[in-house]
Write a protein that holds these residues in place. Structure first.
Motif, PDB file in Angstrom:
ATOM      1  N   PHE A 155      -1.108  -6.597 -14.585  1.00 48.67           N
ATOM      2  CA  PHE A 155      -2.168  -5.754 -14.050  1.00 48.67           C
ATOM      3  C   PHE A 155      -1.644  -5.064 -12.804  1.00 48.67           C
ATOM      4  O   PHE A 155      -0.568  -5.389 -12.278  1.00 48.67           O
ATOM      5  N   PHE A 156      -2.380  -4.068 -12.355  1.00 49.17           N
ATOM      6  CA  PHE A 156      -2.026  -3.303 -11.163  1.00 49.17           C
ATOM      7  C   PHE A 156      -3.138  -3.464 -10.138  1.00 49.17           C
ATOM      8  O   PHE A 156      -4.314  -3.614 -10.496  1.00 49.17           O
ATOM      9  N   VAL A 157      -2.768  -3.431  -8.856  1.00 47.28           N
ATOM     10  CA  VAL A 157      -3.749  -3.645  -7.802  1.00 47.28           C
ATOM     11  C   VAL A 157      -3.592  -2.571  -6.736  1.00 47.28           C
ATOM     12  O   VAL A 157      -2.486  -2.286  -6.271  1.00 47.28           O
ATOM     13  N   ALA A 158      -4.714  -1.968  -6.367  1.00 44.55           N
ATOM     14  CA  ALA A 158      -4.765  -0.989  -5.282  1.00 44.55           C
ATOM     15  C   ALA A 158      -5.378  -1.653  -4.060  1.00 44.55           C
ATOM     16  O   ALA A 158      -6.405  -2.331  -4.161  1.00 44.55           O
ATOM     17  N   THR A 159      -4.726  -1.477  -2.902  1.00 44.78           N
ATOM     18  CA  THR A 159      -5.223  -2.020  -1.639  1.00 44.78           C
ATOM     19  C   THR A 159      -5.023  -0.970  -0.560  1.00 44.78           C
ATOM     20  O   THR A 159      -4.319   0.025  -0.750  1.00 44.78           O
ATOM     21  N   THR A 160      -5.614  -1.213   0.603  1.00 38.00           N
ATOM     22  CA  THR A 160      -5.471  -0.267   1.697  1.00 38.00           C
ATOM     23  C   THR A 160      -5.441  -1.012   3.022  1.00 38.00           C
ATOM     24  O   THR A 160      -6.028  -2.092   3.160  1.00 38.00           O
ATOM     25  N   GLY A 177      -5.045   0.192   7.358  1.00 38.92           N
ATOM     26  CA  GLY A 177      -4.777   1.278   8.302  1.00 38.92           C
ATOM     27  C   GLY A 177      -4.991   2.617   7.623  1.00 38.92           C
ATOM     28  O   GLY A 177      -6.016   2.867   7.005  1.00 38.92           O
ATOM     29  N   ASP A 178      -3.976   3.492   7.711  1.00 42.43           N
ATOM     30  CA  ASP A 178      -4.095   4.803   7.079  1.00 42.43           C
ATOM     31  C   ASP A 178      -3.270   4.873   5.792  1.00 42.43           C
ATOM     32  O   ASP A 178      -2.974   5.957   5.300  1.00 42.43           O
ATOM     33  N   ARG A 179      -2.923   3.717   5.215  1.00 44.09           N
ATOM     34  CA  ARG A 179      -2.093   3.692   4.022  1.00 44.09           C
ATOM     35  C   ARG A 179      -2.834   3.054   2.858  1.00 44.09           C
ATOM     36  O   ARG A 179      -3.555   2.066   3.034  1.00 44.09           O
ATOM     37  N   THR A 180      -2.631   3.613   1.688  1.00 41.41           N
ATOM     38  CA  THR A 180      -3.125   3.017   0.451  1.00 41.41           C
ATOM     39  C   THR A 180      -1.929   2.717  -0.429  1.00 41.41           C
ATOM     40  O   THR A 180      -0.969   3.485  -0.464  1.00 41.41           O
ATOM     41  N   ASP A 181      -1.984   1.590  -1.124  1.00 47.61           N
ATOM     42  CA  ASP A 181      -0.835   1.117  -1.885  1.00 47.61           C
ATOM     43  C   ASP A 181      -1.259   0.740  -3.294  1.00 47.61           C
ATOM     44  O   ASP A 181      -2.373   0.240  -3.504  1.00 47.61           O
ATOM     45  N   ALA A 182      -0.387   0.968  -4.258  1.00 46.10           N
ATOM     46  CA  ALA A 182      -0.578   0.488  -5.626  1.00 46.10           C
ATOM     47  C   ALA A 182       0.623  -0.371  -5.983  1.00 46.10           C
ATOM     48  O   ALA A 182       1.766   0.037  -5.785  1.00 46.10           O
ATOM     49  N   SER A 183       0.363  -1.564  -6.496  1.00 44.45           N
ATOM     50  CA  SER A 183       1.449  -2.473  -6.829  1.00 44.45           C
ATOM     51  C   SER A 183       1.182  -3.158  -8.164  1.00 44.45           C
ATOM     52  O   SER A 183       0.107  -3.012  -8.755  1.00 44.45           O
ATOM     53  N   HIS A 184       2.170  -3.910  -8.614  1.00 39.78           N
ATOM     54  CA  HIS A 184       2.158  -4.537  -9.937  1.00 39.78           C
ATOM     55  C   HIS A 184       2.109  -6.051  -9.787  1.00 39.78           C
ATOM     56  O   HIS A 184       2.690  -6.617  -8.856  1.00 39.78           O
TER      57      HIS A 184
END
Length: 300
Positions: A177-182, A184-191
């Motif tokens: 699955f993939f997970v989006a998190t945030t 500060g001023d950054r958003t990240d998508a990871s596996h």
């Protein structure tokens, strides 16, 4: 460029990997190198994480013929088209300045690349002005081969605020699955990957999974340390269906150094979009840890 914010630094310190994280963090850059540009141009899908207009985080899957994602400058990635109709991020990806995190993962080669930045709206889709670009190791990536792009599809088939029994079974059977998190001023998508059953369904509204050892950056857990919002994407590789969940997550730290994440579901979207991509059955990663016996029986 500050590679880590206070959340990631705190987790690195707690786990005892600050020195290693400093070394690994040198791989994070702002430019798209030639090898990364070539990699992007070969990919038939892209995962994008962002917040919708209400502030909920989602991870979405975009598909297309190779070339629909490409580097159009040393700091710019262009995406032809947008997310399918009804996708929770349709409005966000059509809004200039939206902060996004993306991950391009190639199951054929077990390679992956992450890129984050701000959305630019284009005539044929959108672009991302990159401020973070880096590659990850192949750990926990299952190997697959693409089969076909399916033209027809019903689009969004179900919305809700908890999992149905069929959706629970799909989550228990997932190896990726993939997970989006945030943060500060950054958003990240990871596996996240593992053997089927590595994600536990605790209830129709709550999931849990182990945090396996990775690159020591702790970008995802670092984000969760400062902002609990998260979006999960479970792809059904063989049918091309997607299950998107938005909610909040917290990390638990065991006395033995182990870590687990508990996720509370707020919203669910299940879709079978036209233009979806079907893949072969997997060759599991040799890095996948064995499951505890109680979890190994969850998928049977």
């Amino acid at each position: 460029m500050d590679r880590y914010h206070r959340g990631s630094l705190a987790v690195q310190e707690r786990v005892g990997v600050r020195e290693l994280a400093d070394h690994v963090g040198r791989s994070i850059g702002t430019g798209i190198k030639d090898v990364a540009a070539a990699f992007l141009g070969l990919q038939p899908h892209l995962v994008v994480g962002a917040a919708d207009g209400t502030g909920r985080l989602w991870a979405s899957l975009l598909t297309g013929a190779p070339g629909f994602v490409r580097a159009t400058g040393p700091h710019r990635m262009s995406v032809a088209g947008g997310v399918p109709a009804g996708d929770p991020l349709a409005e966000a990806l059509a809004t200039a300045g939206t902060r996004v995190g993306t991950i391009s993962l190639d199951p054929r080669t077990r390679r992956r690349m992450r890129l984050g930045g701000a959305v630019e709206v284009t005539a044929g889709g959108f672009a991302v002005e990159a401020d973070r670009v880096f590659a990850n190791c192949p750990k926990y990536l299952q190997k697959r081969q693409p089969l076909e792009l399916v033209a027809e599809g019903a689009g969004v088939v179900r919305r809700g605020d908890a999992l149905t029994p069929d959706q629970e079974r799909a989550v228990r059977a997932a190896d990726t699955f993939f997970v989006a998190t945030t943060g500060g001023d950054r958003t990240d998508a990871s596996h996240r990957g593992g053997l089927p059953g590595f994600v536990e369904v605790l209830s129709p509204a709550e999931l849990s999974w182990p945090d396996y050892p990775g690159n020591a950056m702790f970008l995802t857990l670092g984000n969760l340390a400062v902002d609990p919002r998260a979006g999960l994407l479970f792809p059904d590789w063989e049918s091309g269906a997607v299950l998107q969940l938005s909610g909040r997550a917290r990390t638990g730290f065991g006395p033995d150094g182990s870590r687990s994440v508990c996720f509370r579901i707020d919203s669910v979207v299940e879709s079978l979009h036209p233009g979806r991509l079907r893949w072969s059955t997997p060759e599991y990663s040799p890095a996948n840890p064995a499951l505890p016996l109680h979890r190994g029986s969850a998928t049977r």
